[in-house]
Scaffold this motif. Structure first.
Motif, PDB file in Angstrom:
ATOM      1  N   ILE A  37     101.198  49.175  28.815  1.00 54.93           N
ATOM      2  CA  ILE A  37     101.688  48.735  27.494  1.00 54.93           C
ATOM      3  C   ILE A  37     100.705  47.730  26.893  1.00 54.93           C
ATOM      4  N   TYR A  38     100.231  46.804  27.735  1.00 56.79           N
ATOM      5  CA  TYR A  38      99.236  45.830  27.264  1.00 56.79           C
ATOM      6  C   TYR A  38      97.849  46.466  27.173  1.00 56.79           C
ATOM      7  N   CYS A  39      97.478  47.266  28.158  1.00 57.03           N
ATOM      8  CA  CYS A  39      96.116  47.793  28.232  1.00 57.03           C
ATOM      9  C   CYS A  39      95.771  48.728  27.075  1.00 57.03           C
ATOM     10  N   GLN A  40      96.771  49.282  26.444  1.00 58.68           N
ATOM     11  CA  GLN A  40      96.514  50.165  25.311  1.00 58.68           C
ATOM     12  C   GLN A  40      96.015  49.390  24.092  1.00 58.68           C
ATOM     13  N   ASN A  41      96.310  48.082  24.058  1.00 55.36           N
ATOM     14  CA  ASN A  41      95.873  47.252  22.929  1.00 55.36           C
ATOM     15  C   ASN A  41      95.620  45.825  23.405  1.00 55.36           C
ATOM     16  N   PRO A  42      94.595  45.604  24.218  1.00 55.34           N
ATOM     17  CA  PRO A  42      94.364  44.279  24.808  1.00 55.34           C
ATOM     18  C   PRO A  42      93.776  43.288  23.809  1.00 55.34           C
ATOM     19  N   LEU A  43      93.961  42.008  24.084  1.00 56.70           N
ATOM     20  CA  LEU A  43      93.362  40.960  23.263  1.00 56.70           C
ATOM     21  C   LEU A  43      91.862  40.867  23.563  1.00 56.70           C
ATOM     22  N   GLU A  44      91.069  40.655  22.530  1.00 57.32           N
ATOM     23  CA  GLU A  44      89.630  40.486  22.727  1.00 57.32           C
ATOM     24  C   GLU A  44      89.318  39.208  23.490  1.00 57.32           C
ATOM     25  N   SER A  45      90.209  38.215  23.395  1.00 58.79           N
ATOM     26  CA  SER A  45      89.946  36.914  24.022  1.00 58.79           C
ATOM     27  C   SER A  45      90.476  36.820  25.458  1.00 58.79           C
ATOM     28  N   THR A  46      91.041  37.904  25.994  1.00 57.76           N
ATOM     29  CA  THR A  46      91.560  37.909  27.360  1.00 57.76           C
ATOM     30  C   THR A  46      90.770  38.876  28.235  1.00 57.76           C
ATOM     31  N   VAL A  47      90.445  38.420  29.423  1.00 60.78           N
ATOM     32  CA  VAL A  47      89.893  39.300  30.458  1.00 60.78           C
ATOM     33  C   VAL A  47      90.999  39.470  31.495  1.00 60.78           C
ATOM     34  N   LEU A  48      91.486  40.691  31.645  1.00 58.98           N
ATOM     35  CA  LEU A  48      92.550  40.995  32.604  1.00 58.98           C
ATOM     36  C   LEU A  48      91.958  41.797  33.765  1.00 58.98           C
ATOM     37  N   VAL A  49      92.179  41.310  34.973  1.00 58.31           N
ATOM     38  CA  VAL A  49      91.701  41.997  36.166  1.00 58.31           C
ATOM     39  C   VAL A  49      92.909  42.415  36.997  1.00 58.31           C
ATOM     40  N   ILE A  50      93.044  43.721  37.242  1.00 54.90           N
ATOM     41  CA  ILE A  50      94.151  44.266  38.028  1.00 54.90           C
ATOM     42  C   ILE A  50      93.568  44.807  39.326  1.00 54.90           C
ATOM     43  N   CYS A  51      93.994  44.236  40.461  1.00 54.81           N
ATOM     44  CA  CYS A  51      93.457  44.639  41.764  1.00 54.81           C
ATOM     45  C   CYS A  51      94.524  45.356  42.580  1.00 54.81           C
ATOM     46  N   LEU A  52      94.276  46.608  42.901  1.00 60.19           N
ATOM     47  CA  LEU A  52      95.143  47.379  43.796  1.00 60.19           C
ATOM     48  C   LEU A  52      94.444  47.453  45.146  1.00 60.19           C
ATOM     49  N   MET A  53      94.961  46.758  46.131  1.00 56.89           N
ATOM     50  CA  MET A  53      94.313  46.654  47.436  1.00 56.89           C
ATOM     51  C   MET A  53      94.815  47.739  48.373  1.00 56.89           C
ATOM     52  N   GLY A  54      93.905  48.612  48.804  1.00 53.29           N
ATOM     53  CA  GLY A  54      94.304  49.693  49.693  1.00 53.29           C
ATOM     54  C   GLY A  54      95.159  50.743  49.015  1.00 53.29           C
ATOM     55  N   ALA A  55      95.145  50.772  47.707  1.00 57.94           N
ATOM     56  CA  ALA A  55      95.964  51.722  46.939  1.00 57.94           C
ATOM     57  C   ALA A  55      95.199  52.084  45.670  1.00 57.94           C
ATOM     58  N   LYS A  56      95.688  53.070  44.939  1.00 57.09           N
ATOM     59  CA  LYS A  56      95.039  53.427  43.680  1.00 57.09           C
ATOM     60  C   LYS A  56      96.062  53.934  42.681  1.00 57.09           C
ATOM     61  N   ALA A  57      95.757  53.712  41.416  1.00 56.06           N
ATOM     62  CA  ALA A  57      96.636  54.152  40.336  1.00 56.06           C
ATOM     63  C   ALA A  57      96.538  55.664  40.166  1.00 56.06           C
ATOM     64  N   ASP A  58      97.619  56.242  39.689  1.00 54.31           N
ATOM     65  CA  ASP A  58      97.667  57.684  39.426  1.00 54.31           C
ATOM     66  C   ASP A  58      96.818  57.992  38.191  1.00 54.31           C
ATOM     67  N   LYS A  59      95.798  58.833  38.378  1.00 50.85           N
ATOM     68  CA  LYS A  59      94.880  59.145  37.283  1.00 50.85           C
ATOM     69  C   LYS A  59      95.551  59.921  36.152  1.00 50.85           C
ATOM     70  N   ARG A  60      96.726  60.471  36.426  1.00 48.39           N
ATOM     71  CA  ARG A  60      97.429  61.247  35.396  1.00 48.39           C
ATOM     72  C   ARG A  60      98.273  60.372  34.494  1.00 48.39           C
ATOM     73  N   LYS A  61      98.443  59.104  34.870  1.00 46.24           N
ATOM     74  CA  LYS A  61      99.371  58.242  34.145  1.00 46.24           C
ATOM     75  C   LYS A  61      98.650  57.299  33.182  1.00 46.24           C
ATOM     76  N   ALA A  62      99.460  56.580  32.397  1.00 43.41           N
ATOM     77  CA  ALA A  62      98.948  55.814  31.257  1.00 43.41           C
ATOM     78  C   ALA A  62      98.060  54.641  31.650  1.00 43.41           C
ATOM     79  N   LEU A  63      98.364  53.953  32.768  1.00 43.41           N
ATOM     80  CA  LEU A  63      97.566  52.775  33.118  1.00 43.41           C
ATOM     81  C   LEU A  63      96.110  53.158  33.339  1.00 43.41           C
ATOM     82  N   TYR A  64      95.872  54.133  34.183  1.00 45.72           N
ATOM     83  CA  TYR A  64      94.506  54.570  34.475  1.00 45.72           C
ATOM     84  C   TYR A  64      93.801  55.025  33.194  1.00 45.72           C
ATOM     85  N   LYS A  65      94.475  55.836  32.405  1.00 41.88           N
ATOM     86  CA  LYS A  65      93.862  56.389  31.188  1.00 41.88           C
ATOM     87  C   LYS A  65      93.565  55.310  30.164  1.00 41.88           C
TER      88      LYS A  65
END
Length: 340
Positions: A99-127
Motif C-alpha cells: 500500500i505504501y510502496c505503490q506511492n512512497p515518499l521521496e524523502s523516505t528510504v524504506l528498507v524491508i528485510c526478509l531473513m531466510g524468506a522471500k516475498a511472492d513474486k506474483r503479489k503486489a509487494l514484490y511488483k
C-alpha cells in the motif's frame, strides 16, 4: 555472480549518498541482505540526525500500519529519513506494505528485510518495489560454487587464497557465506600484518580444521587410489564427535557426479582444453590433473556403481538397515567398497 555485483553496486551507491526509495532484501542466504542493509544504515543518515530521522524495528514488534505511518512521516530538519524493517517475515500481513510502496515518499528510504524468506513474486509487494525501488533476492550458493566464491571474497579483502586452501575452508564453513566472513575476520587477526596470500597451512593453523582428516583429502586419496591413506582418513573423520554420514555423502556424491559427467564429456570431446575441462567440472584449473588421474581409475560404469553405493549408504546413515554399525564404521565400510 549477479547478486554479488548488484549488492556491491548498492553498497557503493550508499557510500556515495545515492539511495532508492524502497529496498526489498530477501532470500535464504542472509549475507547479502545484511551487507546491503548495514551499508544503508551506516551511510543514509548522519549520526547527529539519527535520533529524529532513523527508525529500526523488527517484524515481531510492529504492525503494518505502524510501519506505513513511520514511512509517511516527513524528516525533521533533514533531507531524508530512514525506516528499516528487519525480520519482516515475522510481521503478519507484511504483503500489505505494498500500500505504501505503490506511492512512497521521496524523502523516505524504506528498507524491508526478509531473513531466510522471500516475498511472492506474483503479489503486489514484490511488483511495487520493483517499480519504485530495488529487489535483492539472495539464494544459497551450491556447494560446488563455494571455493570459487571464497576466492572472490578474499579478493575483495585484498587477499589471494590457494585453491586447496579455498576447498578446505569451504568444507569447514559449509554453505554459510556469513560464517566464511566471520572466520575470515578471525583468521586475519592472527595472520602477520601485511599478509596478502592465504595458504592451506594458514587455514589449518588459524581456523581450527585439519586437512589430515578432511573430506577434501579423502576425495583426493580416492582419486589417486591410495587405499591406506583413504581408509586412515575415513577412520579419522568417522571418529570425530557428532560425525554423521550425511556430512560425508554430499561432498563424495558431488565428486563422483563430477567424474561421471567428466567421463561422458571426454568421450565426446577428448581434445578439450584445460580451461574447457575446468569449466565443465566447475573447479579451479588447479584441480583438473586430479580429475584426469581419477577418471582413469573411475570409468563411467564404475562412477555409476559408486553413486549407487553412496545412495545405499546415505540410506544406512539415516537408520536404514545399518545393523549395529556406527556412523564412523559405515564410512570406513563405504570407502572400502569404493576402493574395491
Amino acid at each position: 555472480m549477479a547478486v554479488d555485483r548488484l549488492c556491491r553496486s548498492l553498497v557503493e551507491d550508499a557510500r556515495n549518498g545515492v539511495f532508492k526509495n524502497v529496498y526489498l532484501l530477501m532470500g535464504e542466504e542472509t549475507f547479502y541482505v545484511d551487507m546491503v542493509c548495514d551499508a544503508i544504515i551506516e551511510n543514509c543518515i548522519d549520526e547527529s540526525e539519527r535520533d529524529f530521522n532513523q527508525i529500526i524495528c523488527y517484524g515481531a514488534d510492529v504492525t503494518v500500519d505502524s510501519v506505513i505511518t513511520a514511512a509517511r512521516r516527513f524528516p525533521m530538519f533533514a533531507e531524508r529519513q530512514l525506516v528499516v524493517l528487519k525480520e519482516a517475515q515475522a510481521l503478519k500481513d507484511y504483503e500489505d506494505l505494498s500500500i505504501y510502496c505503490q506511492n512512497p515518499l521521496e524523502s523516505t528510504v524504506l528498507v524491508i528485510c526478509l531473513m531466510g524468506a522471500k516475498a511472492d513474486k506474483r503479489k503486489a509487494l514484490y511488483k511495487s518495489v520493483q517499480k519504485v525501488g530495488v529487489v535483492v533476492e539472495s539464494a544459497p550458493l551450491r556447494e560446488d560454487n563455494m571455493p570459487g566464491w571464497i576466492g572472490m571474497y578474499f579478493a575483495t579483502r585484498g587477499l589471494s587464497i590457494s585453491p586447496d586452501a579455498a576447498a578446505l575452508f569451504a568444507e569447514f564453513c559449509g554453505q554459510s557465506l556469513g560464517k566464511i566472513a566471520v572466520e575470515t575476520d578471525k583468521m586475519l587477526k592472527n595472520l602477520p600484518a601485511g599478509t596478502t596470500s592465504v595458504t592451506i597451512s594458514d587455514i589449518e593453523q588459524n581456523v581450527g580444521v585439519s586437512r589430515q582428516y578432511s573430506i577434501f583429502e579423502l576425495t583426493k586419496a580416492l582419486s589417486m587410489g591410495d587405499a591406506p591413506k583413504a581408509l586412515r582418513i575415513a577412520a579419522g573423520i568417522g571418529n570425530a564427535p557428532k560425525f554423521a554420514m550425511a556430512a560425508a555423502i554430499a561432498p563424495l556424491y558431488l565428486h563422483f557426479n563430477r567424474l561421471l559427467r567428466y567421463n561422458a564429456f571426454l568421450m565426446k570431446d577428448p581434445r578439450a582444453s584445460e580451461g574447457e575441462r575446468a569449466a565443465l567440472l566447475g573447479v579451479n584449473p588447479y584441480f583438473v590433473r586430479e580429475y584426469d588421474t581419477a577418471r582413469r581409475r573411475y570409468t563411467l560404469n564404475r562412477c555409476m556403481k559408486v553413486i549407487a553405493l553412496l545412495k545405499e549408504y546415505d540410506f544406512k546413515g539415516k537408520g536404514g538397515f545399518a545393523g549395529e554399525a556406527t556412523q564412523g564404521e559405515l564410512l570406513v565400510e563405504l570407502v572400502t567398497k569404493i576402493l574395491n
